[in-house]
Motif scaffolding. Structure first.
Motif, PDB file in Angstrom:
ATOM      1  N   GLN A 129     -15.058  -9.588  -8.286  1.00 38.66           N
ATOM      2  CA  GLN A 129     -14.896  -8.337  -7.726  1.00 38.66           C
ATOM      3  C   GLN A 129     -13.296  -8.061  -8.538  1.00 38.66           C
ATOM      4  OE1 GLN A 129     -16.448  -6.156  -5.919  1.00 38.66           O
ATOM      5  NE2 GLN A 129     -14.852  -4.458  -6.193  1.00 38.66           N
ATOM      6  N   THR A 130     -12.331  -8.765  -8.483  1.00 37.35           N
ATOM      7  CA  THR A 130     -11.100  -8.501  -9.253  1.00 37.35           C
ATOM      8  C   THR A 130     -11.478  -8.168 -10.515  1.00 37.35           C
ATOM      9  OG1 THR A 130     -10.590 -10.941 -10.036  1.00 37.35           O
ATOM     10  CG2 THR A 130      -9.960 -10.277  -7.673  1.00 37.35           C
ATOM     11  N   PHE A 131     -12.502  -8.553 -11.310  1.00 39.29           N
ATOM     12  CA  PHE A 131     -12.718  -8.050 -12.628  1.00 39.29           C
ATOM     13  C   PHE A 131     -13.084  -6.593 -12.821  1.00 39.29           C
ATOM     14  CE2 PHE A 131     -13.322 -12.761 -13.881  1.00 39.29           C
ATOM     15  CZ  PHE A 131     -12.076 -13.098 -14.287  1.00 39.29           C
ATOM     16  N   LYS A 132     -13.682  -6.068 -11.636  1.00 42.08           N
ATOM     17  CA  LYS A 132     -13.961  -4.810 -11.593  1.00 42.08           C
ATOM     18  C   LYS A 132     -13.033  -3.854 -11.552  1.00 42.08           C
ATOM     19  CE  LYS A 132     -18.549  -5.943  -9.173  1.00 42.08           C
ATOM     20  NZ  LYS A 132     -19.363  -5.722  -8.031  1.00 42.08           N
ATOM     21  N   GLY A 133     -11.943  -4.023 -10.637  1.00 41.44           N
ATOM     22  CA  GLY A 133     -10.782  -3.264 -10.849  1.00 41.44           C
ATOM     23  C   GLY A 133     -10.013  -3.691  -9.473  1.00 41.44           C
ATOM     24  N   ASP A 134      -8.800  -3.062  -9.186  1.00 45.39           N
ATOM     25  CA  ASP A 134      -7.941  -3.454  -7.996  1.00 45.39           C
ATOM     26  C   ASP A 134      -8.683  -3.606  -6.759  1.00 45.39           C
ATOM     27  OD1 ASP A 134      -6.265  -3.041 -10.227  1.00 45.39           O
ATOM     28  OD2 ASP A 134      -5.379  -0.863  -9.436  1.00 45.39           O
ATOM     29  N   VAL A 135      -8.071  -4.551  -5.993  1.00 47.57           N
ATOM     30  CA  VAL A 135      -8.936  -4.844  -4.733  1.00 47.57           C
ATOM     31  C   VAL A 135      -7.863  -4.602  -3.701  1.00 47.57           C
ATOM     32  CG1 VAL A 135      -9.881  -6.925  -3.493  1.00 47.57           C
ATOM     33  CG2 VAL A 135     -10.099  -6.631  -5.987  1.00 47.57           C
ATOM     34  N   ALA A 136      -8.311  -3.861  -2.594  1.00 47.99           N
ATOM     35  CA  ALA A 136      -7.606  -3.512  -1.361  1.00 47.99           C
ATOM     36  C   ALA A 136      -7.601  -5.043  -0.483  1.00 47.99           C
ATOM     37  CB  ALA A 136      -8.383  -2.507  -0.439  1.00 47.99           C
ATOM     38  N   HIS A 137      -6.079  -5.011   0.029  1.00 50.25           N
ATOM     39  CA  HIS A 137      -6.018  -6.296   0.909  1.00 50.25           C
ATOM     40  C   HIS A 137      -4.851  -5.953   1.869  1.00 50.25           C
ATOM     41  CE1 HIS A 137      -2.478  -7.733  -1.562  1.00 50.25           C
ATOM     42  NE2 HIS A 137      -3.135  -7.295  -2.502  1.00 50.25           N
ATOM     43  N   THR A 138      -4.733  -6.720   2.903  1.00 47.83           N
ATOM     44  CA  THR A 138      -3.624  -6.544   3.979  1.00 47.83           C
ATOM     45  C   THR A 138      -2.029  -6.458   3.444  1.00 47.83           C
ATOM     46  OG1 THR A 138      -5.373  -7.399   5.591  1.00 47.83           O
ATOM     47  CG2 THR A 138      -3.117  -7.160   6.131  1.00 47.83           C
ATOM     48  N   ALA A 139      -1.995  -7.214   2.412  1.00 44.33           N
ATOM     49  CA  ALA A 139      -0.431  -7.623   1.875  1.00 44.33           C
ATOM     50  C   ALA A 139      -0.156  -6.192   1.013  1.00 44.33           C
ATOM     51  CB  ALA A 139      -0.341  -8.603   1.265  1.00 44.33           C
ATOM     52  N   VAL A 140      -1.026  -5.143   0.622  1.00 46.32           N
ATOM     53  CA  VAL A 140      -0.562  -4.133  -0.342  1.00 46.32           C
ATOM     54  C   VAL A 140       0.671  -3.420   0.178  1.00 46.32           C
ATOM     55  CG1 VAL A 140      -1.077  -2.207  -1.300  1.00 46.32           C
ATOM     56  CG2 VAL A 140      -2.921  -3.707  -1.123  1.00 46.32           C
ATOM     57  N   GLY A 141       1.647  -3.566  -0.504  1.00 45.87           N
ATOM     58  CA  GLY A 141       2.882  -2.801  -0.108  1.00 45.87           C
ATOM     59  C   GLY A 141       3.958  -3.826   0.661  1.00 45.87           C
ATOM     60  N   ALA A 142       3.657  -5.145   0.963  1.00 54.04           N
ATOM     61  CA  ALA A 142       4.306  -5.886   1.607  1.00 54.04           C
ATOM     62  C   ALA A 142       5.849  -6.457   0.851  1.00 54.04           C
ATOM     63  CB  ALA A 142       3.710  -7.175   2.036  1.00 54.04           C
ATOM     64  N   LYS A 143       6.649  -6.904   1.643  1.00 51.15           N
ATOM     65  CA  LYS A 143       7.841  -7.104   0.836  1.00 51.15           C
ATOM     66  C   LYS A 143       7.652  -8.537   0.016  1.00 51.15           C
ATOM     67  CE  LYS A 143      12.787  -8.059   1.389  1.00 51.15           C
ATOM     68  NZ  LYS A 143      13.877  -7.827   2.128  1.00 51.15           N
ATOM     69  N   VAL A 144       7.986  -8.958  -1.019  1.00 50.22           N
ATOM     70  CA  VAL A 144       7.789 -10.040  -1.606  1.00 50.22           C
ATOM     71  C   VAL A 144       9.329 -10.590  -1.945  1.00 50.22           C
ATOM     72  CG1 VAL A 144       7.086 -11.454  -3.581  1.00 50.22           C
ATOM     73  CG2 VAL A 144       5.644  -9.350  -2.828  1.00 50.22           C
TER      74      VAL A 144
END
Length: 508
Positions: free
Chosen positions: A353-368
Motif C-alpha cells: 500500500q505504501t508503494f501506491k502512494g501516501d498512507v493516512a494514519h493517526t499520527a499525521v501532523g503529530a509533533k516529532v
C-alpha cells in the motif's frame, strides 16, 4: 435552492473522496508469467542453468512448469528454442541439443503447460546465438525456418498461445525503423502460420528513451504486434537509482497505449547481479523482494494489463522442490516472500500500500521529538507528514541518522487507542545506508515512563551490491492506549539509517 446546492456540493465532495479512495485501493496486478531459459549462454546463467541439474530432461521441465502453475503463473515465455544451431525441439535441419531418443525440452514444456492450463509464447530464435543480428537476411531466414517447424509441431497444443519474437532492440531515444521492420516481418509470417496466435515483443531502453517526443509514440504505433512487454530495466541498473524514473516512464507508456490497439504489459526484472552489473561474467541472482514488489506495484499503477517477469525461472525457486535451481538459500527465500505476499500475510500488504502512494494514519501532523539528531544531509524530512519517499536517498522525504541509531518520540497530542505501528526505511549499500537490525516500539501515557510494545527484527538481503529498496517494520493487533510513541532503531554495522515515516494505525 440553497439546500439543493448544498446537497449537490456535498455529493460532489463525497464522489471526489470516493474516487480518491478507489485510486488508492487499486488492486495490484498479480505476477502472471515468466521467461524460461533453455540454453546456458554465459555466467549470467550460473544459477538458472546450474551444472548440477540436467535441464534438458523432460522430468525437469514438467516439475518446473508444475511449480509455476502452483505459484499462480499463467504465461510461459520461451526465450529461445535453439542455440549454436542446435535445437531444443525435434528439428529437421538442426541437430538436437538434448540426448537422442529423449523427449525434447520444448515437447515436455508444452505437455506440462497443457496439463496445467497455462499459455506458452513460442520463440523463433536463436538462429545462431543470443547475439543474432536481426538485420541480417540469413538470420531472418533461419528464424522463419524455426517458426515454421515449431508451428507445425506445437500450434495444435491447447497451451500454444502465441509468439515471442526475439527481436529485442533499444528504444533509445526512439525505436528504430529497422527494429520495427524486423518485428513486423516476423509478425506477418507468424500470422500466416497461426492466425489466432498473439504476438509479443519485449524491447529495452525505456530508461533513457525520449518518451515525450511525439516520434516515440509514432514509432510504437507502427508496430503490428499484439503485446509489448517493456523491460523495466530495474535489474539491469541502467542508472544508479532507476525506480523513480521507471515508474514515471511506465505511466507515460500506459498513456501512449491508450491510443493504440497494442496491449501494454510489463516485463518486471526480478534479478540483481552477483558481481559487476550488466556483465556476461556476472551471475543473475534474486533481488530483495521489497524491490521486486515495488516494481510490480509501479507497473500496476501505470496501467499494465499483465505483469510478467524475466525471470521467475532460476530466480524464485520453490523451497521444497525436488529439482532446485537458483542461488542457494536466496532463491528459496525469494519464493517464500513471494508466496507470503500472494497470500496477503505478514508486512507485505502494508508495504504494498505504501508503494501506491501516501498512507493516512493517526499520527499525521503529530509533533516529532528527535532524541538522536538527524544528519545534516538528511534533515529536511518529516516523519509524521504522510509523505512517503521512493527508492532514492536524495529525495527530501528521507530523514537520516548517523552511527546506526535512530530514536524519536511521536506526540499524538491526546490519549489514543493504538492497534498498529510501523516505520519505513531505505536500504542502499553503495552509500552505506542500511536497514536497522532491530526496530523497537514503545508506548507512554506521560512521555516519561515507557513500556516496550514489541521489537521487530529486520533482515536485508545479502544481494545488495547494486540495489536500493524500501522495507517496513510493522506491528499489528496490539490494542493499547497511549499518547506518546517512541521508535528506537538500531543497526549493528554503524551505517546510516534513513526513515521517511512513522505510522500509527495506518489505513489501507
Amino acid at each position: 435552492m440553497e439546500n439543493i446546492l448544498k446537497k449537490w456540493v456535498t455529493t460532489l465532495l463525497l464522489l471526489v473522496g470516493f474516487c480518491s479512495q478507489q485510486a488508492q485501493a487499486q488492486a495490484v496486478k498479480p505476477l502472471k508469467g515468466t521467461w524460461i531459459n533453455l540454453p546456458y549462454q554465459d555466467v549470467r546463467n550460473k544459477y538458472m542453468n546450474p551444472a548440477h541439474v540436467d535441464y534438458r530432461t523432460p522430468e525437469f521441465w514438467k516439475t518446473k512448469i508444475g511449480e509455476y502453475a502452483e505459484m499462480g503463473l499463467s504465461y510461459v515465455v520461451i526465450m529461445a528454442v535453439a542455440d549454436q544451431q542446435k535445437s531444443f525441439y525435434p528439428s529437421k535441419f538442426m541437430p538436437p541439443a538434448y540426448p537422442e531418443g529423449q523427449q525434447s525440452p520444448v515437447e515436455a514444456i508444452m505437455e506440462a503447460a497443457d496439463q496445467h492450463g497455462m499459455h506458452v509464447f513460442m520463440s523463433c530464435g536463436w538462429a545462431i546465438n543470443q547475439d543474432d543480428n536481426i538485420r541480417d537476411p540469413m538470420i531472418k531466414k533461419i528464424q522463419l525456418q524455426i517458426m515454421k517447424e515449431t508451428a507445425d509441431l506445437f500450434s495444435r497444443h491447447k497451451s500454444f498461445f502465441g509468439w515471442y519474437l526475439p527481436v529485442e532492440d533499444s528504444m533509445e531515444p526512439i525505436l528504430p525503423d529497422q527494429a520495427i521492420e524486423a518485428a513486423n516481418s516476423l509478425a506477418e509470417s507468424a500470422r500466416n502460420l497461426t492466425p489466432k496466435a498473439k504476438i509479443m515483443i519485449s524491447p529495452y531502453g525505456i530508461c533513457h528513451a525520449d518518451i515525450d517526443n511525439p516520434m516515440f509514440a509514432a514509432q510504437i504505433k507502427k508496430l503490428k504486434v499484439d503485446i509489448i512487454a517493456y523491460q523495466d530495466e530495474i535489474g539491469c541498473v541502467r542508472e544508479p537509482l532507476p525506480m523513480p524514473r521507471m515508474k514515471a516512464n511506465f505511466k507515460k507508456l500506459g498513456q501512449i497505449h491508450q491510443d493504440t490497439d497494442i496491449q501494454f504489459w510489463s516485463n518486471v526484472e526480478s534479478f540483481t547481479w552477483e558481481r559487476e552489473d550488466n556483465s556476461r561474467e556476472s551471475a543473475l541472482i534474486p533481488t530483495a523482494f521489497p524491490r521486486y514488489l515495488s516494481q510490480i506495484v509501479g507497473a500496476t499503477m501505470a496501467g499494465a494489463e499483465q505483469v510478467i517477469s524475466f525471470s521467475v525461472y532460476g530466480i524464485l525457486d520453490k523451497a521444497t522442490t525436488d529439482m532446485p535451481i537458483g542461488q542457494p538459500i536466496e532463491s528459496a527465500q525469494a519464493y517464500l516472500d513471494f508466496m507470503e505476499w500472494k497470500a496477503g500475510k505478514g508486512r507485505w500488504p502494508l508495504l504494498e500500500q505504501t508503494f501506491k502512494g501516501d498512507v493516512a494514519h493517526t499520527a499525521v501532523g503529530a509533533k516529532v521529538k528527535y532524541l538522536t539528531k538527524p544528519a545534516t544531509a538528511y534533515g529536511k524530512g518529516n516523519l509524521s507528514d504522510s509523505r512517503l519517499g521512493q527508492e532514492d536517498d536524495r529525495q527530501p522525504t528521507w530523514v537520516g541518522f548517523e552511527d546506526g541509531k535512530m530514536e524519536v518520540v511521536i506526540d499524538l497530542k491526546k490519549t489514543t487507542t493504538v492497534n498498529s505501528l510501523a516505520a519505513r526505511f531505505l536500504h542502499y549499500r553503495p552509500k552505506d545506508i542500511a536497514l536497522p537490525s532491530v526496530v523497537s516500539f514503545y508506548a507512554s501515557m506521560d512521555g516519561k515512563t515507557y513500556r516496550r510494545v514489541k521489537a521487530v527484527a529486520m533482515t536485508a538481503s545479502k544481494n545488495d551490491r547494486h540495489d536500493c529498496w524500501i522495507d517496513i517494520a510493522a506491528v499489528n493487533g496490539i490494542q493499547i492506549n497511549a499518547r506518546y510513541i517512541k521508535v528506537l532503531a538500531d543497526q549493528d554495522t554503524g551505517c546510516l539509517i534513513l526513515c521517511d515515516e512513522v505510522l500509527v494505525n495506518p489505513k489501507w
